[in-house]
Scaffold this motif. Sequence first.
Motif, short mmCIF file in Angstrom:
data_model
loop_
_atom_site.label_atom_id
_atom_site.label_comp_id
_atom_site.label_asym_id
_atom_site.label_seq_id
_atom_site.Cartn_x
_atom_site.Cartn_y
_atom_site.Cartn_z
N THR C 50 0.84 -1.21 0.00
CA THR C 50 0.00 0.00 0.00
C THR C 50 0.87 1.24 0.00
OG1 THR C 50 -1.60 -1.21 1.33
CG2 THR C 50 -1.92 1.16 1.15
N TYR C 51 1.89 1.22 0.86
CA TYR C 51 2.80 2.37 0.88
C TYR C 51 3.40 2.61 -0.49
CZ TYR C 51 2.80 2.43 6.02
OH TYR C 51 2.46 2.52 7.35
N LEU C 52 3.83 1.52 -1.13
CA LEU C 52 4.47 1.68 -2.43
C LEU C 52 3.49 2.24 -3.44
CD1 LEU C 52 6.67 -1.55 -2.60
CD2 LEU C 52 7.44 0.82 -2.47
N TRP C 53 2.26 1.73 -3.41
CA TRP C 53 1.28 2.21 -4.38
C TRP C 53 0.92 3.67 -4.10
CZ3 TRP C 53 -0.70 2.11 -8.90
CH2 TRP C 53 -1.97 2.62 -9.17
N ASP C 54 0.60 3.97 -2.83
CA ASP C 54 0.27 5.35 -2.48
C ASP C 54 1.41 6.28 -2.84
OD1 ASP C 54 -1.62 4.80 0.61
OD2 ASP C 54 -2.17 4.70 -1.52
N GLY C 55 2.62 5.82 -2.50
CA GLY C 55 3.80 6.63 -2.79
C GLY C 55 3.97 6.88 -4.27
N ALA C 56 3.68 5.84 -5.06
CA ALA C 56 3.81 6.00 -6.50
C ALA C 56 2.80 7.00 -7.04
CB ALA C 56 3.64 4.65 -7.20
N VAL C 57 1.58 6.94 -6.52
CA VAL C 57 0.55 7.88 -6.99
C VAL C 57 0.95 9.31 -6.66
CG1 VAL C 57 -1.84 8.60 -6.73
CG2 VAL C 57 -1.30 6.18 -6.81
N VAL C 58 1.31 9.53 -5.39
CA VAL C 58 1.76 10.87 -4.99
C VAL C 58 2.99 11.26 -5.81
CG1 VAL C 58 2.85 12.17 -3.14
CG2 VAL C 58 0.82 10.82 -2.67
N GLY C 59 3.90 10.30 -5.94
CA GLY C 59 5.16 10.59 -6.59
C GLY C 59 4.99 11.00 -8.03
N VAL C 60 4.05 10.37 -8.70
CA VAL C 60 3.87 10.68 -10.11
C VAL C 60 3.33 12.11 -10.27
CG1 VAL C 60 1.76 10.18 -11.38
CG2 VAL C 60 3.72 8.69 -11.62
N ILE C 61 2.49 12.53 -9.32
CA ILE C 61 1.99 13.90 -9.37
C ILE C 61 3.10 14.89 -9.05
CG2 ILE C 61 0.34 15.53 -8.39
CD1 ILE C 61 -1.44 13.17 -7.73
N VAL C 62 3.85 14.58 -8.00
CA VAL C 62 4.96 15.46 -7.64
C VAL C 62 5.94 15.57 -8.81
CG1 VAL C 62 6.96 15.70 -6.12
CG2 VAL C 62 4.77 15.04 -5.16
N GLY C 63 6.17 14.45 -9.46
CA GLY C 63 7.07 14.46 -10.60
C GLY C 63 6.55 15.35 -11.72
N LEU C 64 5.26 15.24 -11.98
CA LEU C 64 4.65 16.06 -13.02
C LEU C 64 4.83 17.55 -12.70
CD1 LEU C 64 3.10 15.10 -15.48
CD2 LEU C 64 0.99 15.45 -14.22
N ALA C 65 4.53 17.90 -11.44
CA ALA C 65 4.69 19.29 -11.03
C ALA C 65 6.17 19.68 -11.07
CB ALA C 65 4.13 19.49 -9.63
N GLY C 66 7.02 18.72 -10.79
CA GLY C 66 8.44 19.00 -10.73
C GLY C 66 9.04 19.35 -12.09
N ILE C 67 8.46 18.78 -13.13
CA ILE C 67 9.01 19.05 -14.46
C ILE C 67 8.96 20.55 -14.74
CG2 ILE C 67 8.77 18.67 -16.94
CD1 ILE C 67 7.63 15.94 -16.31
N GLY C 68 7.81 21.16 -14.46
CA GLY C 68 7.68 22.59 -14.71
C GLY C 68 8.68 23.39 -13.89
N LEU C 69 8.83 23.02 -12.63
CA LEU C 69 9.75 23.74 -11.76
C LEU C 69 11.19 23.58 -12.24
CD1 LEU C 69 10.00 25.40 -9.19
CD2 LEU C 69 10.32 23.30 -7.93
N SER C 70 11.52 22.35 -12.63
CA SER C 70 12.87 22.08 -13.09
C SER C 70 13.18 22.90 -14.34
CB SER C 70 13.01 20.59 -13.39
OG SER C 70 14.35 20.21 -13.47
N MET C 71 12.19 22.99 -15.23
CA MET C 71 12.42 23.74 -16.46
C MET C 71 12.64 25.22 -16.20
SD MET C 71 9.72 21.82 -18.96
CE MET C 71 9.77 22.97 -20.27
N THR C 72 11.78 25.82 -15.36
CA THR C 72 11.98 27.25 -15.10
C THR C 72 13.30 27.47 -14.37
OG1 THR C 72 10.54 26.99 -13.20
CG2 THR C 72 9.64 28.17 -15.09
N TYR C 73 13.65 26.56 -13.49
CA TYR C 73 14.89 26.72 -12.74
C TYR C 73 16.09 26.70 -13.70
CZ TYR C 73 17.12 26.58 -8.12
OH TYR C 73 17.78 26.89 -6.96
#
Lengths: 268, 438, 370
Positions: C50-73
Amino acid sequence: MAEAAPAPGAATEGADRPLRVDGLTKRFGGITAVDGATFSVDGGSLTGLIGPNGAGKSTTFDLITGVQQPDAGAVYFGDHEITGLRTHEIARQGLVRTFQITRELPEMTVLENVMLAPHGQRGERLWQSVLPGLRGKVVEEERALRERAWETLEFFELDHLADEHAGTLSGGQRKLLEMARVLMTDPSVVLLDEPMAGVNPTLQEELMARLHELRAEGLTFLLVEHDMDVIMSHCEHVIVMHQGRVLAEGEPAEIADDERVIDAYLGG
Amino acid sequence: MSVADATDRLRDVFDGNDVRLVVGVFLGIYVTFIAVSVLLGFDLNGTVNTLRRITFLAAAYALLSLALNLQWGYAGLFNIGVAGFMAVAVYTTAILAGAPTASPPGLGLPLWAAAIGGMVAAAIVGAVAALPALRLKADYLAIVTLALGEIIRISVLSRTFASFSVAGLQLGTGGGQGISIPDNPVRGLYYLDPSNPTAGTTPFGSAAFAFFDTLTVPFFSGTGVNQTVVVGWTYALVLLVFVGLFYVLLRRIGNSPFGRVLKAIREDELAAQSLGKNTRAFKIQVFTLGCALMGLAAILWQGSQGYTSPGEYLPIQTFYVFIALIVGGAGSNTGSVIGGAVFAAFLFEGPNFVKRLVGHLFDLGTAPNTIVDAVVPIASLEIGPFLTYVIGNIEILRPVFLGVVLIYLMQRRPDGLLGHRKEIAAAVDLSKRGETDG
Amino acid sequence: MDYRVEPATIARFVRERPFGALVVVLALVLLFDLVAGLLTGDIATATVATYLWDGAVVGVIVGLAGIGLSMTYAILNFANFSHGDMITSGAFAGWVAAFLVAGVGRIDVGRLVILGGRNGINAGTLGTSVTNTPLAILVGFVVAIVLTIALALLIDRLVYRPMRDQGAIALLIASIGVALALRYLIAFVFQSGLRPVTATDQIPRVTVPIGTGGINVDAHEVTIVVVSLLLMAGVHLLLQRTKLGTAMRAMADNEDLALITGIPTERVVRATWIVGGGLTGAAGFLVVLERGTIFFQLGWILLLLIFAAVILGGIGSIYGAMAGGLVIGVTSRLSLVWIPADFGTAAAFVIMILVLLFRPTGLFRGVTTA
């Protein structure tokens, strides 16, 4: 790392040759900027370091003063090794340099810049400057320092700019400021990276005369310059670098005639 | 002592012009808020209380700005974990001074010892953070300090630390409920038992209260100033004294070779190192001292409230201190004081008073519940509901206002009010060359 | 490739990268502890899964948001502290649209537009969920993306463009101003307080049996993972197959090029805000889809986690941001095996701090960046 024991035969070595580099090498990714550079600088000399652009001169300065760490080789200052020491430790020992692109502190005044320089100021210790009883001595030292700073500025003809922010100075004035600053640290070996650029010829002559005076007092100068007149007329020894290595060294006249040196400058 | 000596000594403490500037700003603030109070129909007590509140906040932000100025304005260390260090100091003080019988229990130390402990704790956390982090670039340092501040806040909020035991002692942070702070000693001046005002007043207290109880001031309605306001004003004055002390300390630091090296580090660390300065040591000292000062400021601020909770230490608190500092001008100590005062009075409290003024002077009716109810009438040219909604929600709009102020400052006036001034870092007056002094 | 690891290689690794060696050791210790716990039954397999699945779901969203931040940075050279509030903006915009589509005709528009105001709307009545109201969700998703793009471009024009020549710190501070202004404008319009947004009891869910228990997987989580992966694939194609993408990669990857050419051309800047902004809006919408509730601090509290993901992955590395997101997501959940729930995010922060201190180029630098 700096060793406590001097290198063999170092006692005389140190006095005669206060600065020595041995096999210095530095790579940046695929480029070898300095490739086994080996040379020494005689005590009390005005030695020139020349070479076409990209020869590795500024990087060598960086390696000597700890701004960069060499991938191989060693730097000796006096009788001990200083490879791997940090920049401020090396400066404290009396080995200082100026920068090709000046690093004057633009928001500070000229006078502040110069007063910053000397080592071991009592007031640089936080509590000495703050505590009531101790501060008095700091103020005394500051007064003496202020006087010394004014004298230095007068010599370099910067005194009329004492209150100006260093960032407003012209290029040549900034070079002078860097030199003034560096000399305020009472060094024994000074690396000068293109100190004459932008300085008017009269002042250049005065400066070189001053450098000769300081030499007589025991300072050693290693000078990177593109202005060949300066090198030829003032340096008694010239080291030529090319593609990161020492190509040739000797008296100016010898170097001027050296085929390899001519090729290097023409071929690039 | 020669004249030059004397002027140098005096210069250490303050610059005549600067003092006049600060006094002028405070006077300007007072006049403005007296006018506002009169317009609001406050009586004497209400007006005096308003001035007290403004002075208190101005002093608190001045203290924090001065500490942050040391780190950022002088040495260029971009610390946005200020709130975290504040939390460390206040919580340590609360835990050290809390009675063992209270909930959560504390160590029962006297307040002065606890306060010192709080400062030391903040300094230690600052030093530990500084050791590895100060070699980072400014924006990385910002992220690390923000993260650190949040870790601290999460820790004091957590259930794990709400109650814990160490070496057999039962201690706690109170978690989300917060923790109480012992009564501030100023109350001891007035009351025999600071925690219980009804138990009786000290001779000084009796005299003071008697005087203020019957005080009338021409032009102001009402008689007398309440006891709580008198005590509160005394505390605000104590804070102002500390502002003075901080100022003298920081001025000394700035006007010295040490301060000179700090400025050099801010501008060009490599240049400073090339001149033999051990920049790392300087940065660690400054960071540690700055954190200790922030801790003290926070203790003085929160100490009067009698209680603190994790919600006081959100990142937005750090941002407010930054705004105060930037308004005043980073790099200038006088600027920090003025920035703190201007921020507290106009930027922070301003919106509240606008709300009260508008509410008092105009009859706006009740605020609409939702923005839809506020905006729809505009179509029929009624802006009343919208204005009422705005006024009613002015506390939510305050950060919007502050955000815009910050953007404007960064675009147009990054130097703030006084940051452009040349504050020379030397222990003697550099504009005068050595004259005939001893 | 030779997979044998010689002892000499290990010795050299430890000597040259002591911190890296320490991390590997720590990771192995934790892994060993985890496996031991699973084998002895101390930790249920289902819990870890469950932790792995929950973590993956959260992680994929964080990653998506992170792409934009990484690009502007990487391209605009500053740490954008308003990124979290852009996420919030996208979320609110998207869900207002979703509410309107789902509820028009049934519930007063005035209430829909503010997501029900202080009292919320009974999400059960509204019945928003991927299966119940797919059109609403789709419309909301698109609106979130479009609006965030528009917002990003507007803010760039008003705030950052006049400051292009100023240093990274000035821009950072300005972005803090933007963050405050955005966040509290949203609070002004929508009021504070948690607002229910999806009809959680109407979402189809499935329990995947594992060991003695099972992982709860619901349709929203699946949607999020699928959509995120598709978006990331889209970004990958954009960056690898188009001229614009190549230009962006060049600017992000090659600092020297950026230094030589100076400030990047406005076209690349605009593309950065468009792609980054779009992904950010998508992330905002999906975050709320996962949580089932929305509130105005939503994005802000994610900001540090997103920074953590970007730093782990290496600033400027798109794939790094995605991978970093997964690592952060999984860490914040998996750490619950060892530390109390209060500290899940703190654990991720600690990792970020350690990475910044010891390997500021990120864990994945050296791998070909996108």
